[in-house]
Design a protein around this motif. Sequence first.
Motif, PDB file in Angstrom:
ATOM      1  N   UNK A 174     -25.959-106.314  -8.158  1.00 31.86           N
ATOM      2  CA  UNK A 174     -25.259-105.069  -7.888  1.00 31.86           C
ATOM      3  C   UNK A 174     -24.881-104.339  -9.172  1.00 31.86           C
ATOM      4  N   UNK A 175     -24.812-105.043 -10.290  1.00 19.05           N
ATOM      5  CA  UNK A 175     -24.679-104.344 -11.565  1.00 19.05           C
ATOM      6  C   UNK A 175     -25.878-103.426 -11.778  1.00 19.05           C
ATOM      7  N   UNK A 176     -27.053-103.978 -11.597  1.00 12.84           N
ATOM      8  CA  UNK A 176     -28.261-103.167 -11.777  1.00 12.84           C
ATOM      9  C   UNK A 176     -28.359-102.085 -10.708  1.00 12.84           C
ATOM     10  N   UNK A 177     -27.989-102.418  -9.476  1.00 14.15           N
ATOM     11  CA  UNK A 177     -28.076-101.414  -8.407  1.00 14.15           C
ATOM     12  C   UNK A 177     -27.160-100.230  -8.703  1.00 14.15           C
ATOM     13  N   UNK A 178     -25.940-100.506  -9.181  1.00 16.10           N
ATOM     14  CA  UNK A 178     -25.007 -99.431  -9.503  1.00 16.10           C
ATOM     15  C   UNK A 178     -25.576 -98.524 -10.581  1.00 16.10           C
ATOM     16  N   UNK A 179     -26.158 -99.107 -11.616  1.00 16.32           N
ATOM     17  CA  UNK A 179     -26.726 -98.288 -12.682  1.00 16.32           C
ATOM     18  C   UNK A 179     -28.005 -97.591 -12.236  1.00 16.32           C
ATOM     19  N   UNK A 180     -28.725 -98.185 -11.293  1.00 12.58           N
ATOM     20  CA  UNK A 180     -29.892 -97.504 -10.718  1.00 12.58           C
ATOM     21  C   UNK A 180     -29.458 -96.273  -9.924  1.00 12.58           C
ATOM     22  N   UNK A 181     -28.347 -96.387  -9.180  1.00  6.83           N
ATOM     23  CA  UNK A 181     -27.806 -95.231  -8.461  1.00  6.83           C
ATOM     24  C   UNK A 181     -27.445 -94.130  -9.454  1.00  6.83           C
ATOM     25  N   UNK A 182     -26.762 -94.504 -10.542  1.00  2.00           N
ATOM     26  CA  UNK A 182     -26.397 -93.522 -11.562  1.00  2.00           C
ATOM     27  C   UNK A 182     -27.636 -92.880 -12.177  1.00  2.00           C
ATOM     28  N   UNK A 183     -28.640 -93.688 -12.467  1.00  2.00           N
ATOM     29  CA  UNK A 183     -29.869 -93.160 -13.068  1.00  2.00           C
ATOM     30  C   UNK A 183     -30.580 -92.216 -12.113  1.00  2.00           C
ATOM     31  N   UNK A 184     -30.626 -92.576 -10.825  1.00  2.00           N
ATOM     32  CA  UNK A 184     -31.283 -91.709  -9.848  1.00  2.00           C
ATOM     33  C   UNK A 184     -30.545 -90.379  -9.695  1.00  2.00           C
ATOM     34  N   UNK A 185     -29.210 -90.430  -9.716  1.00  2.00           N
ATOM     35  CA  UNK A 185     -28.441 -89.188  -9.660  1.00  2.00           C
ATOM     36  C   UNK A 185     -28.773 -88.293 -10.847  1.00  2.00           C
ATOM     37  N   UNK A 186     -28.890 -88.901 -12.018  1.00  2.00           N
ATOM     38  CA  UNK A 186     -29.211 -88.127 -13.210  1.00  2.00           C
ATOM     39  C   UNK A 186     -30.631 -87.566 -13.146  1.00  2.00           C
ATOM     40  N   UNK A 187     -31.597 -88.415 -12.822  1.00  2.00           N
ATOM     41  CA  UNK A 187     -33.004 -88.006 -12.860  1.00  2.00           C
ATOM     42  C   UNK A 187     -33.376 -87.060 -11.712  1.00  2.00           C
ATOM     43  N   UNK A 188     -32.913 -87.390 -10.516  1.00  2.00           N
ATOM     44  CA  UNK A 188     -33.369 -86.666  -9.336  1.00  2.00           C
ATOM     45  C   UNK A 188     -32.478 -85.489  -8.965  1.00  2.00           C
ATOM     46  N   UNK A 189     -31.176 -85.579  -9.285  1.00  2.00           N
ATOM     47  CA  UNK A 189     -30.248 -84.535  -8.850  1.00  2.00           C
ATOM     48  C   UNK A 189     -29.613 -83.791 -10.003  1.00  2.00           C
ATOM     49  N   UNK A 190     -29.954 -84.178 -11.249  1.00  2.00           N
ATOM     50  CA  UNK A 190     -29.439 -83.449 -12.398  1.00  2.00           C
ATOM     51  C   UNK A 190     -27.989 -83.714 -12.724  1.00  2.00           C
ATOM     52  N   UNK A 191     -27.426 -84.821 -12.223  1.00  2.00           N
ATOM     53  CA  UNK A 191     -26.047 -85.160 -12.540  1.00  2.00           C
ATOM     54  C   UNK A 191     -25.941 -85.631 -13.987  1.00  2.00           C
ATOM     55  N   UNK A 192     -24.755 -85.467 -14.541  1.00  2.00           N
ATOM     56  CA  UNK A 192     -24.412 -86.131 -15.779  1.00  2.00           C
ATOM     57  C   UNK A 192     -23.525 -87.310 -15.473  1.00  2.00           C
ATOM     58  N   UNK A 193     -23.728 -88.410 -16.155  1.00  2.00           N
ATOM     59  CA  UNK A 193     -22.937 -89.620 -15.929  1.00  2.00           C
ATOM     60  C   UNK A 193     -22.404 -90.109 -17.269  1.00  2.00           C
ATOM     61  N   UNK A 194     -21.099 -90.338 -17.334  1.00  2.00           N
ATOM     62  CA  UNK A 194     -20.474 -90.952 -18.501  1.00  2.00           C
ATOM     63  C   UNK A 194     -19.882 -92.264 -18.030  1.00  2.00           C
ATOM     64  N   UNK A 195     -20.347 -93.378 -18.587  1.00  2.00           N
ATOM     65  CA  UNK A 195     -19.942 -94.693 -18.103  1.00  2.00           C
ATOM     66  C   UNK A 195     -19.476 -95.570 -19.249  1.00  2.00           C
ATOM     67  N   UNK A 196     -18.291 -96.148 -19.095  1.00  2.00           N
ATOM     68  CA  UNK A 196     -17.812 -97.171 -20.025  1.00  2.00           C
ATOM     69  C   UNK A 196     -18.448 -98.494 -19.619  1.00  2.00           C
ATOM     70  N   UNK A 197     -19.216 -99.099 -20.530  1.00  2.00           N
ATOM     71  CA  UNK A 197     -19.919-100.340 -20.237  1.00  2.00           C
ATOM     72  C   UNK A 197     -19.591-101.384 -21.288  1.00  2.00           C
ATOM     73  N   UNK A 198     -19.561-102.645 -20.860  1.00  2.00           N
ATOM     74  CA  UNK A 198     -19.342-103.747 -21.789  1.00  2.00           C
ATOM     75  C   UNK A 198     -20.636-104.443 -22.182  1.00  2.00           C
ATOM     76  N   UNK A 199     -21.615-104.429 -21.305  1.00  3.14           N
ATOM     77  CA  UNK A 199     -22.864-105.140 -21.553  1.00  3.14           C
ATOM     78  C   UNK A 199     -23.814-104.231 -22.335  1.00  3.14           C
ATOM     79  N   UNK A 200     -24.049-104.555 -23.597  1.00  2.00           N
ATOM     80  CA  UNK A 200     -24.890-103.710 -24.434  1.00  2.00           C
ATOM     81  C   UNK A 200     -26.333-103.685 -23.964  1.00  2.00           C
TER      82      UNK A 200
END
Length: 267
Positions: A174-200
């Motif tokens: 679900x870590x990957x799924x959450x970031x896949x959702x964010x990526x799809x929003x950015x790529x497909x819908x033109x959203x901007x996403x700012x995310x604080x992440x711990x895993x480099x």
Amino acid sequence: MFEFTNLTYKIGSKTLLQQVSGCARPGEILAVVGANGAGKSTLLRLLSGDLKPSGGELLFGGGPLAKWPLAGLARRRAVLAQQHSLALAFEVRELVLLGRYPHFGGQPTAHDHAVVAAALAAVGLAHLAERSYPTLSGGEQQRAQLARVLAQVWEAEAGFLLLDEPLTGLDLRHQHHTLEVARDLARQRGFGVIAVLHDLNLAAQYADQILMLRQGRPVACGPANEVLTCENIHTGFGLEVELLAHPRLGCPLIVPCPRQSTVAWTL
């Protein structure tokens, strides 16, 4: 677009953030990384409007963030905070419906309910729509909160999501799924996403730009290959690493180097 130049935040004589600059664009993910206490959450609270900067310039959509009307801002950007307090035993669908409040007057419409259903499906929680929120696991609660912020900006053009540690409590899938959702929003819908992440490694894999902070100051900002260097990681985290090329994606793969223990185990 979020643009911030020399952003500074102070509490009394203590400076929590000092002269941080960057840009978050529609269609991209900006990951904010750094050690504990680096100023990541403070930066996100400044970008969300929860805090007012002590200095510097902060623009959203081409104008000062402080001049945006609250209702208009709520329809353009949504914030997933690091901690969630919920006193009432809402059903999951009722929680997600809270994200629709900026869009209706007295009562939610059929469209609002359809957006809630779509947001729950996007995070994989459609089957838990009628469950009581407090009975969910920590990871399921985090996904429900993500559905809430998705519902808030579902129709926005060039909307923004501000996510403060969105992977807390999530398993690897679900870590990957959450970031896949964010990526799809950015790529497909033109959203901007700012995310604080711990895993480099996750930041390297999913982010278009990375901003690394150390003790409130910027270390580097740019594409993963430029920011995630051995030198920068040592500066930002005090950790020796080796960098490998990801076998499939081409992004950096970060491997911490073992070191001898410095703990005195005997009295």
